[in-house]
Design an enzyme around this catalytic site. Sequence first.
Site, mmCIF file in Angstrom:
data_model
loop_
_atom_site.group_PDB
_atom_site.id
_atom_site.type_symbol
_atom_site.label_atom_id
_atom_site.label_comp_id
_atom_site.label_asym_id
_atom_site.label_seq_id
_atom_site.Cartn_x
_atom_site.Cartn_y
_atom_site.Cartn_z
ATOM 1 N N GLU A 122 32.212 38.686 27.942
ATOM 2 C CA GLU A 122 31.274 39.804 28.030
ATOM 3 C C GLU A 122 30.910 40.246 26.604
ATOM 4 O O GLU A 122 31.800 40.401 25.780
ATOM 5 C CB GLU A 122 31.883 40.998 28.775
ATOM 6 N N MET A 256 39.497 43.462 28.897
ATOM 7 C CA MET A 256 38.384 42.829 29.608
ATOM 8 C C MET A 256 38.799 42.446 31.018
ATOM 9 O O MET A 256 39.846 41.837 31.226
ATOM 10 C CB MET A 256 37.941 41.594 28.801
ATOM 11 N N HIS A 290 41.683 50.975 34.503
ATOM 12 C CA HIS A 290 40.253 50.736 34.293
ATOM 13 C C HIS A 290 39.896 49.271 34.582
ATOM 14 O O HIS A 290 38.986 48.984 35.362
ATOM 15 C CB HIS A 290 39.884 51.111 32.856
ATOM 16 N N GLU A 291 40.619 48.364 33.964
ATOM 17 C CA GLU A 291 40.296 46.942 34.147
ATOM 18 C C GLU A 291 40.550 46.523 35.588
ATOM 19 O O GLU A 291 39.779 45.762 36.172
ATOM 20 C CB GLU A 291 41.097 46.063 33.178
ATOM 21 N N HIS A 294 37.777 47.633 37.874
ATOM 22 C CA HIS A 294 36.566 46.818 37.733
ATOM 23 C C HIS A 294 36.506 45.709 38.779
ATOM 24 O O HIS A 294 35.435 45.170 39.037
ATOM 25 C CB HIS A 294 36.540 46.156 36.345
#
Length: 849
Positions: A122, A256, A290-291, A294
């Site tokens: 990304e 990521m 958070h990851e 996702h």
Amino acid sequence: MSQTSAETIYLKDYTPFGWTVEEVHLTFALHPTKTRVKSRIRFVPNPDVPPQEFFLHGENLTLISAAIDGATIPPKITPKGLTADVPVGPFVWESEVEISPETNTALEGLYMSNGMYCTQCEAEGFRKITYYPDRPDVMSTFTVRVEGSEPVLLSNGNKGDAGTGFAEWHDPWPKPAYLFALVAGDLVNHPDNFKTQSGRDVELNIWVRKGDEDKCAFGMQALKASMTWDEEVYGREYDLDIFNIVAVDDFNMGAMENKGLNIFNSSCVLASPETSTDDNFERIEAIIAHEYFHNWTGNRITCRDWFQLCLKEGLTVYRDSQFTSDLRSAPVKRISDVIDLRGRQFREDGGPLAHPVRPESFVEINNFYTATVYEKGAEVIGMLKRLVGDEDYYKALDLYFTRHDGDAATIEDWLNVFEEVTGRNLKRFKRWYSSAGTPRLTVTDKFKDGRYTLTFKQETPPTPGQPQKKPRVIPIAVGLLGPNGDEVQPTTLLEMTKRQQSFSFEGLASKPVASILRDFSAPVVLEHERSNAERAFLLAHDTDPFNKWEAGQALRRASLIASVTTGAAPDTAFLDAVVRVARDDSLDPAFRALVLQPIGQDDLAATLHAQGHTPDPQAIYDASETMAQSLAQELADSLPRLYADTTVDGPFVPDATGAGKRALNGRILYMLTRMDGGAQARAQFKTADNMTLKLAALNALLGQDTGTDEAENFFQLWKGDRLVMDKWFAAQVALAKPEKAADVAEALTAHPLFTPKNPNRFRAVFGALTMNHAGFHHSSGRGYALLADWLIKLDALNPQTTARMCTAFQTFARYDDTRRSLAKAQLTRILSTNDLSRDTTEMVTRILE
Ligand code: ARG
Ligand code: ZN
């Protein structure tokens, strides 16, 4: 790349890709400088799209061969990819390329970190691995074979065949190329497992370098907590048989969310009480969440194009903040988030880099992973939830997940589900996505015959490319307090939609004190002229923890601004009020620590600038020091008692309760060090058995320009630990006196452990320099010149991190002529560097405009 080759990409130009990709097969034969990548990809023409030239992205690739339906072809290679003549119907594309991970210092694509292979795709890194339609709206299943002598060979999805020297992986969920990942190395794992709500077993692993295996337990616990939370709160279950996390030392960002194979900056996953502070623990927990989150908001539903980045990032930041609030203290999380928002996002929104939450153009997308897209993007979701209410919010989310699962979606798709569920028209609300800048909300009040009226005016200053601003929908949470401090009107949500609007409350016995923008219900600057007595009253009585804290901030800010502009001594109303809070044992220690926390000097510079003053960094520094000294003196009698009360018995546990006490310890110790010559701090430094207390002691000493022996001792203890050494580098620069900061930073760049190749180490020194406000902006210009020297060096290695660090200059226009021209000269010098990257060119150009 030179300035002239930089091309601007516009949202309005979006066109879909002419084919769908049905299957991707990749084979990697790993080698440090000669990795071979073979691809086999089935393309099927997209009937909804007019015919277009077949173009595949590709950068820094050596093409070995290419074939269509088995017949070798000669594609036309361009600097950004290739084009080829292709059949009218479906076809199979095959290619082989060679790449060199070891020399890839940009840390984008496939690269090496301490002998291990890893990837970062990304936003547009996959095109540095093989030729491909590298855009988020092209989704496919991937089957990957990794060949290499490394003991651990990982990719996305579920495990396939494996044997000596190879491993195969299959990811059944169609995904865009930016979610691809590969890792190979001599790694060890911290294993665990998880049973999902529907009863599926998931293998979990955190993979690290040998020697780091004792720093994984906390991250694993955070992962399992995240998996449970997403099931309970959003009804979202994990969807593969395995979930891997890998820690990497050299990484441009935090982490990521690659499908099933999250890759983390080691600073965002490795934790132990001896080496990590409470802040580190909380951050690690939040980033793991958070990851993981996702997986649904980003991976199962991805973005149509990079302009929609906030669709996944704003929402995922919002979700991780809910998670932290649920696990820890909601008020403390809210206050910390607002401090961060003001420090980074308001700063961005008020300067030359201001852009909408959904930008409309970019040159380099990596430059748009910003506080505006992430943090303001999350605030916008928070406002939406306040406006529609919890029940409709979760209904809309359910609809979003069912309707768009497997899609590459847009902000329009996102807002549509809310319109459908609530019947609201969100056209006006949508301005939060398209209009940049922080609205200023002014308020006046009136009381007559039992009727209390609040009148609000909103105005957003111009931002680059947007001279005029339309009014926004602003949710304003308001409560009213009676003269004795009782709440006479509990929190009510006012919905402001016009430039100017009044709201009334009836039947009041006397004029109330209004508590406005409770819980910081909208990301605006509230301008509310009121007396210090009223502010002190709110600090004492407000039932809303955010506004209780905010009242203290307002007092402190007013006092500091007066000191800077008129030389006034610290305000006694402020000192008295804060002393009362500090001594109030009924209040959460974490909250008291936040009230005692100084206002950032950059934040004060912004306030002065907004009020029409030219901020003088040295004067702001001096006023802040005087304020801190006065506070320490006011509290002097209580400091030993308060200090003793922050003791936490038993072994270190990184939970909210312990962390709150230790945060207060840090504040008290800092004040105590001003009064006792550092005796207590030296003692704490010696006896501390955890990094939070140890670093607090070191910081307190460094802050008084002492602690050289402790810094040396700290170095000897921890020189073998990369992450602790980052703290050592950073602390010395962050706490240096303004006139010394650049020299300290420069001396550290000559230290044997300094290297610009490791982004964490570079940021430790230069991030700390740029956050030392009076040091970086010292009138000698030494700070500007030193940073520019190193940005120029770093750009040749790592454009992404260079461009990000350039943001230190984004406020240069606030300052006096001398500083402005010194900064400008450095920016011009950076821009004139030969072969400056597209990333840095775009950043510096925007800052100078
Ligand atoms: N999607 C990642 C996250 O927020 C950030 C990756 C950004 N990387 C980049 N090179 N721009 O979790
Ligand atoms: Zn993210």
